[in-house]
Motif scaffolding. Structure first.
Motif, PDB file in Angstrom:
ATOM      1  N   ALA A  25      -7.817  14.692 -18.386  1.00  0.00           N
ATOM      2  CA  ALA A  25      -7.441  13.884 -18.905  1.00  0.00           C
ATOM      3  C   ALA A  25      -8.470  12.556 -18.455  1.00  0.00           C
ATOM      4  O   ALA A  25      -8.881  11.944 -19.090  1.00  0.00           O
ATOM      5  N   ARG A  26      -8.058  12.583 -16.835  1.00  0.00           N
ATOM      6  CA  ARG A  26      -9.231  11.902 -16.639  1.00  0.00           C
ATOM      7  C   ARG A  26     -10.595  11.349 -16.629  1.00  0.00           C
ATOM      8  O   ARG A  26     -11.857  10.652 -16.479  1.00  0.00           O
ATOM      9  N   LYS A  27     -10.431  12.622 -15.836  1.00  0.00           N
ATOM     10  CA  LYS A  27     -11.910  13.326 -16.122  1.00  0.00           C
ATOM     11  C   LYS A  27     -12.509  13.061 -17.465  1.00  0.00           C
ATOM     12  O   LYS A  27     -13.845  12.338 -17.957  1.00  0.00           O
ATOM     13  N   VAL A  28     -12.202  13.727 -19.249  1.00  0.00           N
ATOM     14  CA  VAL A  28     -12.145  13.290 -20.474  1.00  0.00           C
ATOM     15  C   VAL A  28     -12.161  11.679 -20.250  1.00  0.00           C
ATOM     16  O   VAL A  28     -13.109  11.475 -21.271  1.00  0.00           O
ATOM     17  N   ARG A  29     -11.691  10.771 -19.411  1.00  0.00           N
ATOM     18  CA  ARG A  29     -11.593   9.138 -20.529  1.00  0.00           C
ATOM     19  C   ARG A  29     -12.497   8.741 -18.986  1.00  0.00           C
ATOM     20  O   ARG A  29     -13.579   7.595 -19.809  1.00  0.00           O
ATOM     21  N   GLY A  30     -13.359   9.270 -18.311  1.00  0.00           N
ATOM     22  CA  GLY A  30     -14.075   9.060 -17.794  1.00  0.00           C
ATOM     23  C   GLY A  30     -15.013   8.924 -18.367  1.00  0.00           C
ATOM     24  O   GLY A  30     -16.439   8.446 -18.575  1.00  0.00           O
ATOM     25  N   LYS A  31     -15.443  10.456 -19.645  1.00  0.00           N
ATOM     26  CA  LYS A  31     -16.709  10.997 -19.515  1.00  0.00           C
ATOM     27  C   LYS A  31     -16.839  10.266 -21.040  1.00  0.00           C
ATOM     28  O   LYS A  31     -18.251   9.317 -21.974  1.00  0.00           O
ATOM     29  N   LYS A  32     -16.046   9.491 -21.558  1.00  0.00           N
ATOM     30  CA  LYS A  32     -15.890   8.257 -22.388  1.00  0.00           C
ATOM     31  C   LYS A  32     -16.056   7.207 -22.647  1.00  0.00           C
ATOM     32  O   LYS A  32     -17.372   6.262 -22.626  1.00  0.00           O
ATOM     33  N   ILE A  33     -15.939   7.081 -21.025  1.00  0.00           N
ATOM     34  CA  ILE A  33     -16.115   4.970 -20.830  1.00  0.00           C
ATOM     35  C   ILE A  33     -17.678   5.609 -20.709  1.00  0.00           C
ATOM     36  O   ILE A  33     -18.294   4.744 -20.146  1.00  0.00           O
TER      37      ILE A  33
END
Length: 122
Positions: A112-120
């Motif tokens: 989830a953190r990786k996905v959130r990092g890609k969105k940012i």
């Protein structure tokens, strides 16, 4: 992860019910997996709401961690006293269920953190 939480909550609940009724209603402490499992089910159901998933899954992980610590403590106590009996199997199973859930939860948090990092845009 919400579906996994519900499944693991059910597993713990069944384990607690078996520990209590299947072993002759020896002690209320045999229901401890049930006392952990029911809140995990509730938190898993709450996590189906996207706005509550983060807090619900973190709360479920903390609760599972407490269950793991408690079951390992009781198991170590039984081993040190040489009091290994059929209830030790319940403790081993509870520990295994809790460890597997924690591994899956930590992996989910990392993803989830990786996905959130890609969105940012990191």
């Amino acid at each position: 992860m919400p579906k996994i939480s519900v499944v693991f909550g059910i597993l713990l609940s069944v384990l607690g019910l078996y520990g209590y009724f299947g072993m002759g209603m020896v002690s209320v402490t045999a229901l401890i997996p049930l006392f952990i499992g029911v809140p995990i089910i509730i938190l898993g159901v709450l996590a189906f709401d996207e706005q509550k998933i983060k807090h619900s899954m973190h709360a479920a992980s903390v609760l599972i961690l407490l269950g793991l610590i408690g079951s390992l403590y009781r198991l170590a106590h039984k081993v040190l006293l040489g009091n290994i009996d059929e209830s030790s199997i319940i403790l081993i199973l509870m520990s295994a269920i809790c460890i597997i859930f924690l591994i899956l939860a930590i992996n989910s948090f990392i993803e989830a953190r990786k996905v959130r990092g890609k969105k940012i845009g990191r």
